[in-house]
Enzyme design. Structure first.
Site, PDB file in Angstrom:
ATOM      1  N   ARG A   1       0.626  -1.304  -0.148  1.00 41.18           N
ATOM      2  CA  ARG A   1       0.165  -0.037   0.019  1.00 41.18           C
ATOM      3  C   ARG A   1       0.958   1.252   0.172  1.00 41.18           C
ATOM      4  O   ARG A   1       0.323   2.423  -0.743  1.00 41.18           O
ATOM      5  CB  ARG A   1      -0.909  -0.161   1.306  1.00 41.18           C
ATOM      6  CG  ARG A   1      -2.106  -0.885   1.005  1.00 41.18           C
ATOM      7  CD  ARG A   1      -2.838  -1.086   2.428  1.00 41.18           C
ATOM      8  NE  ARG A   1      -1.689  -1.450   3.568  1.00 41.18           N
ATOM      9  CZ  ARG A   1      -1.986  -1.799   4.833  1.00 41.18           C
ATOM     10  NH1 ARG A   1      -3.330  -1.794   5.111  1.00 41.18           N
ATOM     11  NH2 ARG A   1      -1.128  -2.053   5.579  1.00 41.18           N
TER      12      ARG A   1
ATOM     13  N   LYS B   1       4.636 -19.294   5.861  1.00 37.01           N
ATOM     14  CA  LYS B   1       3.934 -19.651   7.022  1.00 37.01           C
ATOM     15  C   LYS B   1       3.424 -18.581   7.747  1.00 37.01           C
ATOM     16  O   LYS B   1       3.958 -17.611   7.480  1.00 37.01           O
ATOM     17  CB  LYS B   1       4.971 -20.606   7.789  1.00 37.01           C
ATOM     18  CG  LYS B   1       6.222 -19.937   8.342  1.00 37.01           C
ATOM     19  CD  LYS B   1       6.821 -20.669   9.353  1.00 37.01           C
ATOM     20  CE  LYS B   1       7.762 -19.708  10.344  1.00 37.01           C
ATOM     21  NZ  LYS B   1       8.433 -20.250  11.314  1.00 37.01           N
TER      22      LYS B   1
ATOM     23  N   HIS C   1      11.696 -22.412   4.774  1.00 34.71           N
ATOM     24  CA  HIS C   1      13.031 -22.147   4.383  1.00 34.71           C
ATOM     25  C   HIS C   1      14.078 -23.276   4.819  1.00 34.71           C
ATOM     26  O   HIS C   1      15.115 -23.468   4.187  1.00 34.71           O
ATOM     27  CB  HIS C   1      13.509 -20.685   4.776  1.00 34.71           C
ATOM     28  CG  HIS C   1      13.663 -20.257   5.977  1.00 34.71           C
ATOM     29  ND1 HIS C   1      12.592 -19.887   6.883  1.00 34.71           N
ATOM     30  CD2 HIS C   1      14.582 -20.608   6.940  1.00 34.71           C
ATOM     31  CE1 HIS C   1      12.852 -19.940   8.057  1.00 34.71           C
ATOM     32  NE2 HIS C   1      14.145 -20.270   8.236  1.00 34.71           N
TER      33      HIS C   1
ATOM     34  N   LYS D   1      17.998 -25.373   2.875  1.00 36.22           N
ATOM     35  CA  LYS D   1      19.309 -25.380   3.427  1.00 36.22           C
ATOM     36  C   LYS D   1      20.084 -26.455   2.552  1.00 36.22           C
ATOM     37  O   LYS D   1      19.349 -27.494   2.311  1.00 36.22           O
ATOM     38  CB  LYS D   1      19.382 -25.764   4.808  1.00 36.22           C
ATOM     39  CG  LYS D   1      18.583 -24.677   5.685  1.00 36.22           C
ATOM     40  CD  LYS D   1      19.589 -23.532   5.858  1.00 36.22           C
ATOM     41  CE  LYS D   1      18.959 -22.521   7.110  1.00 36.22           C
ATOM     42  NZ  LYS D   1      19.625 -21.610   7.198  1.00 36.22           N
TER      43      LYS D   1
ATOM     44  N   GLU E   1      17.269 -21.284  19.026  1.00 36.42           N
ATOM     45  CA  GLU E   1      17.736 -19.725  18.736  1.00 36.42           C
ATOM     46  C   GLU E   1      18.020 -19.011  19.958  1.00 36.42           C
ATOM     47  O   GLU E   1      17.640 -19.398  20.878  1.00 36.42           O
ATOM     48  CB  GLU E   1      16.199 -19.285  18.196  1.00 36.42           C
ATOM     49  CG  GLU E   1      15.554 -19.965  17.057  1.00 36.42           C
ATOM     50  CD  GLU E   1      14.709 -18.984  16.259  1.00 36.42           C
ATOM     51  OE1 GLU E   1      13.901 -18.528  16.847  1.00 36.42           O
ATOM     52  OE2 GLU E   1      15.292 -18.858  14.927  1.00 36.42           O
TER      53      GLU E   1
ATOM     54  N   ASP F   1       4.969 -22.515  15.622  1.00 37.11           N
ATOM     55  CA  ASP F   1       5.811 -21.713  14.845  1.00 37.11           C
ATOM     56  C   ASP F   1       6.841 -22.359  14.243  1.00 37.11           C
ATOM     57  O   ASP F   1       7.405 -22.112  13.214  1.00 37.11           O
ATOM     58  CB  ASP F   1       6.392 -20.509  15.881  1.00 37.11           C
ATOM     59  CG  ASP F   1       7.249 -19.341  14.890  1.00 37.11           C
ATOM     60  OD1 ASP F   1       6.550 -19.014  13.782  1.00 37.11           O
ATOM     61  OD2 ASP F   1       8.017 -18.636  15.413  1.00 37.11           O
TER      62      ASP F   1
ATOM     63  N   HIS G   1       8.992 -26.597  10.434  1.00 33.36           N
ATOM     64  CA  HIS G   1      10.394 -26.940  10.206  1.00 33.36           C
ATOM     65  C   HIS G   1      10.788 -28.344  10.650  1.00 33.36           C
ATOM     66  O   HIS G   1      11.523 -29.085  10.215  1.00 33.36           O
ATOM     67  CB  HIS G   1      11.201 -25.875  10.783  1.00 33.36           C
ATOM     68  CG  HIS G   1      10.968 -24.417  10.438  1.00 33.36           C
ATOM     69  ND1 HIS G   1      10.612 -24.078   8.977  1.00 33.36           N
ATOM     70  CD2 HIS G   1      10.920 -23.265  11.034  1.00 33.36           C
ATOM     71  CE1 HIS G   1      10.330 -22.939   9.182  1.00 33.36           C
ATOM     72  NE2 HIS G   1      10.277 -22.308  10.246  1.00 33.36           N
TER      73      HIS G   1
ATOM     74  N   LYS H   1      13.199 -20.841  22.169  1.00 33.10           N
ATOM     75  CA  LYS H   1      13.870 -19.608  22.099  1.00 33.10           C
ATOM     76  C   LYS H   1      14.677 -19.179  23.207  1.00 33.10           C
ATOM     77  O   LYS H   1      14.629 -19.653  24.284  1.00 33.10           O
ATOM     78  CB  LYS H   1      12.792 -18.551  21.816  1.00 33.10           C
ATOM     79  CG  LYS H   1      12.056 -18.859  20.479  1.00 33.10           C
ATOM     80  CD  LYS H   1      11.074 -17.765  20.133  1.00 33.10           C
ATOM     81  CE  LYS H   1      10.796 -17.457  18.521  1.00 33.10           C
ATOM     82  NZ  LYS H   1      11.868 -17.249  17.729  1.00 33.10           N
TER      83      LYS H   1
HETATM   84  N1  LIG Z   1      10.168 -11.896   8.195  1.00 32.60           N
HETATM   85  C1  LIG Z   1      10.415 -13.224   8.312  1.00 32.60           C
HETATM   86  O1  LIG Z   1      11.540 -13.318   8.570  1.00 32.60           O
HETATM   87  C2  LIG Z   1       9.236 -14.087   8.082  1.00 32.60           C
HETATM   88  C3  LIG Z   1       9.715 -15.402   8.392  1.00 32.60           C
HETATM   89  C4  LIG Z   1       8.726 -16.346   8.234  1.00 32.60           C
HETATM   90  C5  LIG Z   1       7.530 -16.141   7.793  1.00 32.60           C
HETATM   91  N2  LIG Z   1       7.132 -14.678   7.528  1.00 32.60           N
HETATM   92  C6  LIG Z   1       5.909 -14.503   7.009  1.00 32.60           C
HETATM   93  O2  LIG Z   1       5.697 -13.770   5.864  1.00 32.60           O
HETATM   94  C7  LIG Z   1       4.599 -12.975   5.824  1.00 32.60           C
HETATM   95  C8  LIG Z   1       5.541 -11.343   5.659  1.00 32.60           C
HETATM   96  O3  LIG Z   1       6.160 -11.227   6.764  1.00 32.60           O
HETATM   97  P1  LIG Z   1       6.859  -9.580   7.060  1.00 32.60           P
HETATM   98  O4  LIG Z   1       7.957 -10.002   8.322  1.00 32.60           O
HETATM   99  O5  LIG Z   1       7.751  -9.322   5.718  1.00 32.60           O
HETATM  100  O6  LIG Z   1       5.926  -8.831   7.515  1.00 32.60           O
HETATM  101  P2  LIG Z   1       5.796  -7.232   7.614  1.00 32.60           P
HETATM  102  O7  LIG Z   1       7.189  -6.665   7.683  1.00 32.60           O
HETATM  103  O8  LIG Z   1       4.751  -6.879   8.590  1.00 32.60           O
HETATM  104  O9  LIG Z   1       5.144  -6.696   6.052  1.00 32.60           O
HETATM  105  C9  LIG Z   1       3.902  -6.878   5.787  1.00 32.60           C
HETATM  106  C10 LIG Z   1       3.603  -6.292   4.398  1.00 32.60           C
HETATM  107  O10 LIG Z   1       2.164  -6.488   4.038  1.00 32.60           O
HETATM  108  C11 LIG Z   1       1.915  -5.355   3.467  1.00 32.60           C
HETATM  109  N3  LIG Z   1       0.479  -5.171   3.608  1.00 32.60           N
HETATM  110  C12 LIG Z   1      -0.224  -5.052   4.761  1.00 32.60           C
HETATM  111  N4  LIG Z   1      -1.468  -5.061   4.378  1.00 32.60           N
HETATM  112  C13 LIG Z   1      -1.780  -4.791   2.926  1.00 32.60           C
HETATM  113  C14 LIG Z   1      -2.860  -4.555   2.233  1.00 32.60           C
HETATM  114  N5  LIG Z   1      -4.235  -4.700   2.527  1.00 32.60           N
HETATM  115  N6  LIG Z   1      -2.664  -4.585   0.832  1.00 32.60           N
HETATM  116  C15 LIG Z   1      -1.212  -4.840   0.513  1.00 32.60           C
HETATM  117  N7  LIG Z   1      -0.271  -4.981   1.226  1.00 32.60           N
HETATM  118  C16 LIG Z   1      -0.586  -4.827   2.645  1.00 32.60           C
HETATM  119  C17 LIG Z   1       2.615  -4.255   4.068  1.00 32.60           C
HETATM  120  O11 LIG Z   1       2.904  -3.034   3.388  1.00 32.60           O
HETATM  121  P3  LIG Z   1       2.130  -1.716   3.281  1.00 32.60           P
HETATM  122  O12 LIG Z   1       1.722  -1.442   4.740  1.00 32.60           O
HETATM  123  O13 LIG Z   1       2.812  -0.651   2.636  1.00 32.60           O
HETATM  124  O14 LIG Z   1       0.899  -2.143   2.526  1.00 32.60           O
HETATM  125  C18 LIG Z   1       4.165  -4.809   4.266  1.00 32.60           C
HETATM  126  O15 LIG Z   1       4.681  -4.791   3.103  1.00 32.60           O
HETATM  127  C19 LIG Z   1       4.140 -12.865   7.328  1.00 32.60           C
HETATM  128  O16 LIG Z   1       2.970 -13.735   6.962  1.00 32.60           O
HETATM  129  C20 LIG Z   1       5.009 -13.600   8.026  1.00 32.60           C
HETATM  130  O17 LIG Z   1       4.353 -14.472   8.952  1.00 32.60           O
HETATM  131  C21 LIG Z   1       7.937 -13.704   7.700  1.00 32.60           C
END
Ligand SMILES: NC(=O)c1ccc[n+]([C@@H]2O[C@H](COP(=O)([O-])OP(=O)(O)OC[C@H]3O[C@@H](n4cnc5c(N)ncnc54)[C@H](OP(=O)(O)O)[C@@H]3O)[C@@H](O)[C@H]2O)c1
Lengths: 502, 295
Positions: free
Chosen positions: A56, A162, A192, A196, A230, A249, A254, A355
């Site tokens: 967004r 996930k 992920h 590995k 972790e 989680d 994993h 953790k």
């Molecule tokens: N980070 C990690 O290491 C990690 C690891 C495993 C799994 N995950 C999973 O991956 C997913 C993303 O993780 P993240 O850590 O990157 O989350 P994040 O930093 O909170 O990012 C969420 C993203 O979604 C976008 N978003 C939210 N509402 C939206 C909407 N209505 N329309 C379009 N875009 C929208 C946000 O952008 P805007 O606010 O600009 O719209 C932001 O770019 C999650 O499901 C998380 O559980 C993440």
């Protein structure tokens, strides 16, 4: 006729536009784009490859590229090179989009067409957003004709992150919401850990060495341990984690994924994704179900208190941001399981995941039965160590085998020594990041390392009785920076086993 | 602290880095011993000590042996014991055995409560202390006494070659070292005698069991007398002096070189990193029983 020359070719993926939902988010900047950058530099990406980021936040292409550059500088395993970055970043675009607005998807379609120009690239959608948006995004993509039936003019695939549900029911709901717009074969559920090198190496190691496969069974294996430790806490995901807990989680995905790869029966072929996934499901199906009465004996759950990590004082779980003050969510779990099939029956499998433990390390160890001591009677050899095969997944990828050996000198002594293999010293190149391999596989339509819905459901089924009994299970506490609660050691005592030193 | 951890990571990242063969946690001021240990094979050495504030440092220590260069990581952690212990856990190299070495007189306190439980085996020296820490231990003193044990075997061989029915009925251990009790315990263990009674005597203790007496006498010289019962009663004597062990039986005398090994040398021997033996534990137990009669 299929291409007779295809075998053995390193498949450079067909031309692809990678569309990342959640482009302004953490995962994009930290993993996805740095991963693509390295793939590009190493020459793995097709000539016509582009990335379109959507979320967004209003951003220009330029501003988006600048933002990503920071991430690549910080997180790319090979650092950043100006010249390469210039070439790479010219393929990156940004399109503002709100997942709830249909019009935005029409605009996205037009943008993708413009970027594709005369070519017909495949579309790979990476949903790096909250799972609550998965169904909606898939539906709107479909509505805008951005998802095609497989085998059409272009392949369209979705990678999802996930959590895959909160339990069996929600996992099924999530899948059905996706199925309304896409077929199972178009869904790439990423884990992920499976990207590995060492995890992939489990199969090669088992099946390419005549040495191991014959002893990979109950006759020779004493027990198996899988540890995922972790040192970080919940970081800024306290909100999410407090609802999920470590079992949802980590264990459901994993850990069970690693376990099923470790224990599968030989598939027909290592290049048959469905064959391998069928075998993995069979392993999960064979895991003995815990009845609620048995859960107490097989599971230790705990939560971290305050302590010390890397020399710094860290707060207790309950004092983390986003966590309830009286939270009973587990941040540590130790469990014993058994796979009840011809190969593994009677071999205990111990899992521990936590953790805020002493360090970050993930390791699988296979402990083989001891050799009889009788030969050494009368010598100063009072015990023999078990042979142990250790597969370290994180932070360093490597495999080592512990064998008993005689130290030099006139006396008959036995000392365990490690035969080590590390990727670093054996191949001299850093292993690629897990995400790199997985992104490339998804572009190629290679699904082996992605999780199929039936695997997800089986994993939840195993855990159902565990969740049902959670209320009755005591919640122990451990100090942050330690190796978990002492009760975890008690869990292994009846088997005469100790947790491996990590 | 962060610098130290980064340094460790950078050492591990080097092309030429060789995996450590073991973890060793050192306590005390025996720098010479620690230096020697890290120069013979690559180990992860963690030196711990108590202090008010937690601090780490990491250096890489390389030594050239012949044409090979051996590098070890030398980590120093100072701080309150509990914090040191949590920090050590994070730095132990996974999958490798962990030894603790303490050459300190005092075997109670922080190191023993907090660090020793992280070790598979603890190396210490009972020459410095009467107490023996719990758990799996390697006693340098036990290794030091090895040549004496070997010569006592030889002395008994001599007696038996004269009279195959000869039997040891009395033992006198004269020693100035505070660890003669361990030797006495070993003798009882090997002779399979359990003291049934005992009393304090001038400069020592005397214990008895059926047809057997053992005296432990504090003295300026180191001597062990074996009294044999047989056709004609005989005395065998082992004397330690000036780097030599002297054996006398009947009119025969024999001299052997006694290797007086330094702590450093002992620590470098293979046995120092071997497995604890059952006979050591038995000897400790019997030796302590003997000492109890002295108090
Ligand atoms: N980070 C990690 O290491 C990690 C690891 C495993 C799994 N995950 C999973 O991956 C997913 C993303 O993780 P993240 O850590 O990157 O989350 P994040 O930093 O909170 O990012 C969420 C993203 O979604 C976008 N978003 C939210 N509402 C939206 C909407 N209505 N329309 C379009 N875009 C929208 C946000 O952008 P805007 O606010 O600009 O719209 C932001 O770019 C999650 O499901 C998380 O559980 C993440």
């Amino acid at each position: 006729m299929g291409n007779p020359f295809v075998e053995g070719r390193v498949l450079s993926p067909p031309s692809t536009i990678l569309v990342i939902f959640g482009a302004s988010g953490d995962l994009t900047g930290r993993k996805l784009v740095p991963g693509c950058y390295n793939l590009f530099k190493d020459g793995y990406l097709p000539e016509s490859f582009s990335i379109v980021g959507v979320s967004r936040t209003p951003l220009s292409d330029e501003a988006f590229r600048e933002k990503l550059k920071d991430g690549v500088t910080k997180y790319s395993r090979s650092g950043i090179d100006e010249e390469w970055w210039k070439q790479f970043s010219s393929r990156i675009f940004y399109q503002p989009l709100d997942a709830t607005k249909e019009a935005d998807f029409i605009a996205l379609r037009e943008r993708l067409q413009r970027i594709g120009g005369d070519t017909i690239p495949n579309y790979l959608y990476y949903l790096a957003v909250s799972p609550s948006l998965f169904g909606e995004i898939a539906g709107k993509l479909k509505g805008a004709d951005l998802i095609e039936t497989p085998g059409g003019v272009r392949e369209t695939r979705l990678i999802v992150e996930k959590p895959f549900g909160y339990d069996l029911e929600t996992a099924q709901n999530l899948a059905s919401s996706l199925y309304q717009s896409a077929k199972e074969e178009q869904l790439y559920r990423i884990d992920h850990y499976l990207g590995k090198e060492t995890v992939q190496n489990i199969l090669v190691f088992r099946f390419a060495n005549g040495l191991f496969e014959p002893i990979w069974n109950r006759k020779y294996v004493d027990h198996i341990q899988i540890s995922v430790a972790e040192d970080i806490g919940v970081e800024n995901r306290g909100d999410y984690f407090d609802k999920a807990g470590i079992v949802r989680d980590f264990v459901q995905n994993h850990v069970f994924q690693m376990l099923s790869l470790l224990c599968i029966e030989p598939p027909n072929s290592l290049s048959d994704a469905e064959g391998i996934r069928n075998e993995k499901v069979k392993v999960l199906k064979s895991i003995k179900r815990l009845t609620p009465g048995l859960v107490q004996k097989h599971i230790v759950r705990a939560q971290y208190g305050k302590g010390l990590i890397k020399g710094l004082d860290v707060p207790a779980y309950r004092d983390e941001k986003g966590v309830a003050k009286d939270s009973t969510t587990e941040t540590y779990i130790a469990m014993s399981l058994e796979i009840d099939n011809w190969r593994w029956s009677g071999v205990p499998i111990f899992l521990r995941v936590g953790k805020r433990l002493s360090k970050r390390i993930s390791e699988i160890s296979v402990h083989f039965k001891q050799a009889p001591l009788s030969l050494f009677r009368g010598r100063q050899v009072e015990s023999l160590e078990q042979n142990v095969l250790r597969i370290q997944v994180q932070p360093k990828e490597g495999i080592s085998l512990r064998v008993n050996s005689k130290p030099p000198g006139p006396r008959m002594r036995v000392e365990p020594v490690e035969m080590d293999f590390s990727y670093h010293s054996s191949f001299g190149i850093a292993s690629p990041e897990a995400y790199e391999r997985l992104l490339l596989d998804a572009m190629r339509g290679e699904a082996t390392l992605f999780t199929r819905q039936d695997e997800i459901e089986e994993a939840w089924k195993i855990l159902e009785p565990v969740f049902d009994s959670f209320e009755e299970l005591p919640l122990y506490f451990y100090e942050a920076g330690s190796w978990g609660p002492k009760e975890a050691a008690e869990l292994l005592k009846p088997y005469g086993v100790r947790w491996a030193r990590l | 602290m962060k610098e130290a951890l980064d340094k460790l990571a950078s050492i591990e990242g080097q092309e030429s880095w060789v995996l450590p063969t073991r973890n060793v946690i050192g306590f005390g001021s025996e720098e010479e011993v620690f230096d020697a240990l890290i120069s013979v094979r690559p180990i992860r050495f963690i030196k711990v000590s108590e202090g008010a504030e937690l601090s780490y440092s990491v250096v890489e220590r390389c030594h050239k042996i012949g044409t090979e260069v051996i590098c070890s990581e030398y980590v120093t952690i100072i701080g309150p014991w509990h914090k040191v212990s949590l920090s050590v856990r994070a730095l132990l190299f996974p999958g490798k055995k962990t030894w603790g070495i303490t050459l300190d007189k005092n075997i109670t306190g922080g190191f023993f409560d907090e660090i020793a439980p992280l070790c598979d085996t603890l190396i210490f020296d009972s020459e410095l202390t009467k107490d023996v820490p719990a758990g799996a231990v390697i006693d340098l003193n036990w290794m030091r006494l090895a040549p004496i044990r070997e010569e006592l075997r030889y002395l008994t061989d001599m007696a038996i070659s004269h009279d195959k029915n000869s039997k040891i009925i009395g033992v006198k251990v004269y020693d100035s070292a505070p660890s003669s009790w361990l030797m006495a315990g070993w003798i009882c263990n090997k002779l399979k005698v359990e003291p049934e009674s005992g009393k304090k005597v001038a400069n020592g203790v005397s214990v008895k069991s059926k047809e057997f007496t053992l005296d432990l006498v504090e003295s300026n010289d180191t001597r062990i007398l074996l009294e044999f019962k047989g056709k004609d009663a005989k005395i065998g004597q082992l004397t330690v002096g000036e780097g030599l062990i002297t054996l006398e039986y009947s009119h025969e005398a024999r001299k052997r070189v006694y290797l007086k090994r330094s702590r450093k040398e002992l620590c470098l021997e293979y046995d120092a990193f071997g497995a604890p033996t059952g006979s050591y534990n038995e000897s400790v137990k019997l030796g302590r029983e003997i000492l109890e009669y002295a108090s």
